[in-house]
Design a protein around this motif. Structure first.
Motif, PDB file in Angstrom:
ATOM      1  N   TRP A 138      24.274  70.605  22.190  1.00  0.00           N
ATOM      2  CA  TRP A 138      25.283  70.187  22.892  1.00  0.00           C
ATOM      3  C   TRP A 138      26.137  71.335  23.511  1.00  0.00           C
ATOM      4  CZ3 TRP A 138      28.473  66.213  19.411  1.00  0.00           C
ATOM      5  CH2 TRP A 138      27.405  65.128  19.088  1.00  0.00           C
ATOM      6  N   LEU A 139      26.336  72.461  23.009  1.00  0.00           N
ATOM      7  CA  LEU A 139      26.881  73.623  23.677  1.00  0.00           C
ATOM      8  C   LEU A 139      25.997  74.017  24.884  1.00  0.00           C
ATOM      9  CD1 LEU A 139      27.678  75.770  20.730  1.00  0.00           C
ATOM     10  CD2 LEU A 139      29.159  74.267  21.901  1.00  0.00           C
ATOM     11  N   LEU A 140      24.778  73.730  25.216  1.00  0.00           N
ATOM     12  CA  LEU A 140      24.280  74.374  26.184  1.00  0.00           C
ATOM     13  C   LEU A 140      24.662  73.308  27.411  1.00  0.00           C
ATOM     14  CD1 LEU A 140      20.330  73.982  24.997  1.00  0.00           C
ATOM     15  CD2 LEU A 140      21.957  76.053  25.245  1.00  0.00           C
ATOM     16  N   ASP A 141      25.398  72.379  27.366  1.00  0.00           N
ATOM     17  CA  ASP A 141      25.898  71.748  28.360  1.00  0.00           C
ATOM     18  C   ASP A 141      27.341  72.400  28.913  1.00  0.00           C
ATOM     19  OD1 ASP A 141      24.060  69.693  28.429  1.00  0.00           O
ATOM     20  OD2 ASP A 141      25.107  68.165  27.248  1.00  0.00           O
ATOM     21  N   LEU A 142      27.644  73.308  28.329  1.00  0.00           N
ATOM     22  CA  LEU A 142      29.167  74.051  28.884  1.00  0.00           C
ATOM     23  C   LEU A 142      28.851  74.529  30.100  1.00  0.00           C
ATOM     24  CD1 LEU A 142      31.825  74.783  28.170  1.00  0.00           C
ATOM     25  CD2 LEU A 142      31.050  77.019  27.756  1.00  0.00           C
ATOM     26  N   PRO A 143      27.588  75.071  30.600  1.00  0.00           N
ATOM     27  CA  PRO A 143      27.587  75.598  31.921  1.00  0.00           C
ATOM     28  C   PRO A 143      27.554  74.550  32.820  1.00  0.00           C
ATOM     29  CG  PRO A 143      25.974  76.677  30.420  1.00  0.00           C
ATOM     30  CD  PRO A 143      26.811  75.704  29.800  1.00  0.00           C
ATOM     31  N   LEU A 144      27.131  73.387  32.437  1.00  0.00           N
ATOM     32  CA  LEU A 144      27.086  72.459  33.370  1.00  0.00           C
ATOM     33  C   LEU A 144      28.500  72.022  33.928  1.00  0.00           C
ATOM     34  CD1 LEU A 144      24.597  69.610  32.319  1.00  0.00           C
ATOM     35  CD2 LEU A 144      26.857  68.824  32.828  1.00  0.00           C
ATOM     36  N   LEU A 145      29.484  72.181  33.399  1.00  0.00           N
ATOM     37  CA  LEU A 145      30.829  71.847  33.586  1.00  0.00           C
ATOM     38  C   LEU A 145      31.191  72.738  34.935  1.00  0.00           C
ATOM     39  CD1 LEU A 145      32.936  71.589  30.238  1.00  0.00           C
ATOM     40  CD2 LEU A 145      31.875  69.740  31.796  1.00  0.00           C
ATOM     41  N   SER A 146      30.519  73.985  35.084  1.00  0.00           N
ATOM     42  CA  SER A 146      30.936  74.638  36.119  1.00  0.00           C
ATOM     43  C   SER A 146      30.048  74.194  37.395  1.00  0.00           C
ATOM     44  CB  SER A 146      30.912  76.042  36.000  1.00  0.00           C
ATOM     45  OG  SER A 146      29.365  76.451  35.611  1.00  0.00           O
ATOM     46  N   MET A 308      26.030  81.009  23.595  1.00  0.00           N
ATOM     47  CA  MET A 308      27.122  81.681  23.023  1.00  0.00           C
ATOM     48  C   MET A 308      28.086  81.688  23.876  1.00  0.00           C
ATOM     49  SD  MET A 308      26.218  82.756  20.002  1.00  0.00           S
ATOM     50  CE  MET A 308      27.290  84.061  19.922  1.00  0.00           C
ATOM     51  N   GLN A 309      28.060  81.144  25.290  1.00  0.00           N
ATOM     52  CA  GLN A 309      29.137  81.173  26.319  1.00  0.00           C
ATOM     53  C   GLN A 309      30.260  80.443  25.652  1.00  0.00           C
ATOM     54  OE1 GLN A 309      27.823  80.135  30.005  1.00  0.00           O
ATOM     55  NE2 GLN A 309      26.160  81.497  30.336  1.00  0.00           N
ATOM     56  N   SER A 310      30.087  79.429  24.973  1.00  0.00           N
ATOM     57  CA  SER A 310      30.942  78.603  24.486  1.00  0.00           C
ATOM     58  C   SER A 310      32.075  79.426  23.501  1.00  0.00           C
ATOM     59  CB  SER A 310      30.221  77.378  23.681  1.00  0.00           C
ATOM     60  OG  SER A 310      29.835  76.650  24.569  1.00  0.00           O
ATOM     61  N   PHE A 311      31.355  80.531  23.044  1.00  0.00           N
ATOM     62  CA  PHE A 311      32.214  81.380  22.052  1.00  0.00           C
ATOM     63  C   PHE A 311      33.103  82.507  22.730  1.00  0.00           C
ATOM     64  CE2 PHE A 311      29.032  79.277  19.470  1.00  0.00           C
ATOM     65  CZ  PHE A 311      29.848  78.482  18.563  1.00  0.00           C
ATOM     66  N   ASP A 312      32.592  82.642  24.067  1.00  0.00           N
ATOM     67  CA  ASP A 312      33.279  83.582  24.595  1.00  0.00           C
ATOM     68  C   ASP A 312      34.429  83.319  25.471  1.00  0.00           C
ATOM     69  OD1 ASP A 312      34.087  85.738  26.334  1.00  0.00           O
ATOM     70  OD2 ASP A 312      32.472  85.692  27.564  1.00  0.00           O
ATOM     71  N   TYR A 313      35.667  83.363  24.835  1.00  0.00           N
ATOM     72  CA  TYR A 313      36.649  82.744  25.105  1.00  0.00           C
ATOM     73  C   TYR A 313      37.774  83.791  25.532  1.00  0.00           C
ATOM     74  CZ  TYR A 313      37.242  82.456  20.304  1.00  0.00           C
ATOM     75  OH  TYR A 313      37.206  82.662  18.753  1.00  0.00           O
ATOM     76  N   GLY A 314      36.812  84.883  26.318  1.00  0.00           N
ATOM     77  CA  GLY A 314      37.790  86.016  26.768  1.00  0.00           C
ATOM     78  C   GLY A 314      38.638  85.481  28.298  1.00  0.00           C
ATOM     79  N   ARG A 315      39.192  86.282  28.673  1.00  0.00           N
ATOM     80  CA  ARG A 315      40.425  85.857  29.681  1.00  0.00           C
ATOM     81  C   ARG A 315      39.534  85.054  30.825  1.00  0.00           C
ATOM     82  NH1 ARG A 315      42.273  89.769  32.535  1.00  0.00           N
ATOM     83  NH2 ARG A 315      41.051  91.315  31.540  1.00  0.00           N
ATOM     84  N   ARG A 316      38.499  85.516  31.209  1.00  0.00           N
ATOM     85  CA  ARG A 316      37.798  84.820  32.232  1.00  0.00           C
ATOM     86  C   ARG A 316      37.116  83.878  32.274  1.00  0.00           C
ATOM     87  NH1 ARG A 316      34.301  88.007  34.059  1.00  0.00           N
ATOM     88  NH2 ARG A 316      34.414  89.298  32.306  1.00  0.00           N
TER      89      ARG A 316
END
Ligand SMILES: Nc1nc2c(ncn2[C@@H]2O[C@H](COP(=O)(O)OP(=O)(O)OP(=O)(O)O)[C@@H](O)[C@H]2O)c(=O)[nH]1
Ligand SMILES: [Mg+2]
Length: 461
Positions: A138-146, A308-316
């Motif tokens: 399910w987390l693999l779908d995060l980039p799909l939002l961009s 892992m991008q789903s956990f990188d909630y840095g500023r950008r």
């Protein structure tokens, strides 16, 4: 009956006093999520009795009094199938718990005695632990939002061995005209062929697969929202022309479904679940990927960095802009460490860190506390030594899935990312082992207590 808002208020108060924690376990298919949660719950329920939890100070100091399952908070989320998993492990011969799909939840109340210097009172405290298991896919779908549909289509690559698994679908899709009116039946069958390609790729050990929900549809099976696919032929299409295509064209239909998938499938998961987790552990079957060879191993590396991008909630990060999560601790763990001899464990952790080097750098930069470890949630082997030509060698003893006793040395884990030379020279091979009969004791494990310490230890002081 208690009103929902009273319960929410009570939850809020508990949380305010730091007595409630939402801990989520994720990982790609077969990473070991069900085994991990089953063992974690089993260890906590046996705490104070015969569980071995020396790396968890509250247990070592005798302050952990036990844990009890209570009714979960969100009655709309399926219950984690603990009893089914334990029944499988108790079968004769013992079996691994069945694969699971979708999200599930279980609430534990842990009783412990706080650590107080110079004070020996009998006060006990409770920590409410909400546990979640959800598919890493399910987390693999995060980039799909961009993406919009056209840019997503362009981002999907179909090359190499993996591309060959989509040959059928690619051939059919290459002949489609994006501007032509859509034929519903044809579209459904093409979407099914695309999903078949994804499933075949997963069967073949690939994991960089999108959209994630196509692999684990749950109750969305057959719904039109899962009937779309990328259009590889859009490569050189002009955006204005695409936008001007009629509503009933193939392109407009696929783009609509893609947007629906974003709005109604991907976003709600992040909004309603992901954003509310306090802590997470990401499980990775590093050894399984080593066993499967170089192309699968690289595929795992790629999908993990996406996950892992789903956990990188840095500023950008994309996520911060959408729904800021509040995770304050993250663990990543190489699972099934009982497949290799103990002296290989540090290398296994090292390899996991190498595999996740880039995402780990980003996480540390974003100041997210993260710890890497290797563990076996349910240890199925025993470490032994064997004599060979006058020298002692480490070995493992276990029972294969067919019930054959085995004594073997599975191989050396490369300490760094394996290069072509490693694959040529050595490779890596081990059989799957059957779990051992557990009797009344807590499940045998390796360093599950270390994971517990990192994930909840600070709440038990
Ligand atoms: N030896 C060993 N095998 C394990 C361990 N944990 C999991 N496995 C193996 O890995 C398989 C998958 O484990 P699960 O816990 O079902 O993995 P999962 O991530 O829940 O898988 P899905 O529900 O299908 O996504 C099991 O059936 C076992 O064969 C472990 O600690 N030791
Ligand atoms: Mg599972």
């Amino acid at each position: 009956m208690r009103q929902p808002f009273t319960r929410e208020l009570a939850d809020l108060l508990e949380r305010g006093r730091d007595r409630q924690l939402r801990l989520a376990v994720t990982g790609l298919s077969r990473a070991g999520k069900t085994a991990f949660l089953t063992s974690l719950i089993d260890q906590l329920r046996h705490a104070g009795l015969e569980a071995r939890l020396d790396l968890l100070p509250a247990a070592r100091e005798g302050r952990l009094l036990g844990a009890r399952r209570v009714e979960q908070q969100d009655l709309g989320v399926p219950r984690f199938p603990l009893d089914r998993a334990l029944a499988a492990l108790d079968a004769e011969p013992p079996q691994w718990p069945a694969p699971t799909r979708g999200i599930s939840e279980l609430r534990l109340v842990i009783r412990y005695r706080p650590r107080r210097r110079g004070w020996a009172g009998g006060e006990t405290r409770r920590l409410t632990l909400d546990l979640f298991d959800y598919p890493g896919e399910w987390l693999l779908d995060l980039p799909l939002l961009s993406h919009d549909f056209a840019s997503w289509s362009r981002s999907q690559a179909f090359t190499g061995e993996r591309g060959a698994l989509f040959a059928d679908w690619r051939e059919a899709v290459a002949r489609l005209d994006p501007a032509a009116p859509v034929d519903e039946g044809r579209l459904a069958s093409l979407a099914e062929r695309y999903a078949e390609g994804l499933r075949a790729a997963r069967e073949a050990g690939f994991s960089d697969l999108q959209p994630g929900r196509f692999l684990l549809p749950g109750d969305l099976e057959g719904a039109p929202v899962l009937q779309f696919f990328p259009l590889p032929s859009l490569d050189d299409a002009d955006p204005a022309t695409l936008a001007g295509l009629p509503e009933d064209s193939l392109y407009a239909t696929l783009a609509r479904r893609f947007r629906y998938y974003q709005q109604h499938i991907v976003r709600p998961f992040y909004r309603e679940h992901f954003r509310r987790f306090d802590r997470q552990i990401v499980l990775v079957d590093v050894l399984g990927a080593l066993n499967a060879g170089p192309e699968r191993f690289e595929d795992l590396a790629r999908s993990l960095s996406r996950l892992m991008q789903s956990f990188d909630y840095g500023r950008r990060s994309l996520l911060t802009r959408l729904f800021a999560p509040r995770i304050d601790r993250l663990a990543i763990a190489a699972t099934k460490a009982d497949h290799v001899t103990p002296e290989q464990h540090p290398r296994l952790t090292g390899l996991l860190e190498a595999l996740l080097a880039e995402p780990l750098k980003d996480l540390r930069f974003a100041d997210v506390p993260v710890r890497a470890l290797s563990l076996a949630a349910i240890r199925a082997t025993e470490a032994r030594e064997v004599d060979h030509q006058g020298r002692r060698h480490p070995a493992l003893r276990g029972t294969t899935l067919d019930g054959e006793p085995a004594l073997l040395f599975p191989g050396e884990v490369p300490a760094r990312l394996p290069d072509a030379d490693f694959w040529r020279r050595q490779g890596f091979a081990f059989p799957a082992f059957r779990p051992r009969p557990r009797g009344d004791d807590a499940l045998p494990h390796i360093r599950l207590d270390a994971a517990l310490d990192w994930l909840i230890g600070d709440k038990l002081t």
